[in-house]
Design an enzyme around this catalytic site. Structure first.
Site, PDB file in Angstrom:
ATOM      1  N   TYR A  36       3.580  -9.814  -7.465  1.00  0.00           N
ATOM      2  CA  TYR A  36       4.154  -9.296  -8.706  1.00  0.00           C
ATOM      3  C   TYR A  36       3.539  -7.955  -9.126  1.00  0.00           C
ATOM      4  CZ  TYR A  36       5.846 -14.105  -9.094  1.00  0.00           C
ATOM      5  OH  TYR A  36       6.449 -15.314  -8.863  1.00  0.00           O
ATOM      6  N   ASP A  39      -7.367 -19.849  -5.379  1.00  0.00           N
ATOM      7  CA  ASP A  39      -5.966 -20.042  -5.737  1.00  0.00           C
ATOM      8  C   ASP A  39      -5.669 -19.043  -6.845  1.00  0.00           C
ATOM      9  OD1 ASP A  39      -3.552 -21.545  -5.232  1.00  0.00           O
ATOM     10  OD2 ASP A  39      -3.736 -22.314  -7.264  1.00  0.00           O
ATOM     11  N   PHE A  48       1.227  -6.311  -3.615  1.00  0.00           N
ATOM     12  CA  PHE A  48       2.108  -7.385  -3.135  1.00  0.00           C
ATOM     13  C   PHE A  48       2.405  -8.308  -4.298  1.00  0.00           C
ATOM     14  CE2 PHE A  48      -2.287  -8.608  -2.576  1.00  0.00           C
ATOM     15  CZ  PHE A  48      -2.336  -9.908  -3.034  1.00  0.00           C
TER      16      PHE A  48
END
Length: 225
Positions: free
Chosen positions: A181, A72, A179
């Protein structure tokens, strides 16, 4: 060879992990996807931290008797008290895209001087063993009692590795690569954004690169026993 299930159906992620593992594990591990084990439902990520969400995802195949791994990741901006954080992918609300998320971030930081625009990317990688897997996680790598309580996963069956990379949020986008930010995240050592550097250079310093190098090193130790 030990089969492990990456809690994702993203082919690029699976191929990347297989490549990382192949470099250090000498063919000890084969990476499968959720689809490979017949799991097609959505995983509800309702944790409050990156660690909890990665454990939720990795715990899904573990509940089905498979060794589960997952990651994550997100962006934490200091001026925004860590936002967008675990909500990075859906920061701008329903139907969020990379473009709308970046636009919201620029709006939230409008007028904020450079020295207050510090931020860091975070990635957590989790391993969850099913019951009676036959493998053991060394005590020093096991999750904390707090994480065990929050996730409902016994400490001896799970570990989480965290990687970070610090930078600064620019006032406008630079670069067309990457990709999320990346085009706003300025990395001081390279004096470029993550969208301007090569993927190889990014992996050397990025939050995900840092987390996955340590994570795969530990996997090699665990699965070689």
């Amino acid at each position: 060879m030990t089969n492990i299930v990456l809690a994702s159906n993203n082919k690029k992620k699976i191929a990347e992990l297989q490549t990382l593992l192949a470099k250090i594990s000498e063919g000890l591990v084969n990476v499968q996807s959720l689809r490979d084990i017949g799991f097609t439902d959505d995983i509800i990520e309702d944790g409050t931290t990156f660690e909890e969400n990665s454990l939720i995802k990795a715990g899904t195949p573990a509940k089905l008797g498979h060794i589960g791994i997952a990651d994550d990741s997100g962006l934490a901006v200091d001026f925004l008290n860590g936002a967008p954080g675990i909500y990075s992918a859906r920061y701008s609300g329903e139907g969020a895209t990379d473009e709308t998320n970046r636009a919201k971030l620029l709006c939230e930081l409008d007028g904020i001087p450079a020295e207050q625009r510090t931020a860091h990317f975070v990635c957590t990688a989790a391993l969850v063993l099913p019951e009676n897997s036959g493998f053991t996680i060394p005590e020093e790598w096991r999750i904390s009692p707090e994480l065990s309580a929050a996730s409902g996963i016994p400490q001896e069956r799970a570990m989480v590795v965290r990687g970070e990379c610090s930078g600064r949020i620019l006032t406008e986008e630079h670069g067309e690569g990457g990709f999320g930010y990346d085009s706003l995240f300025y990395y001081e050592n390279y004096q470029q954004t993550f969208a301007e550097i090569s993927g190889e250079d990014k992996n050397k310093v990025s939050h995900r690169g840092n987390a996955m190098r340590e994570f795969t090193r530990r996997l090699a130790v665990i699965f070689s026993k």
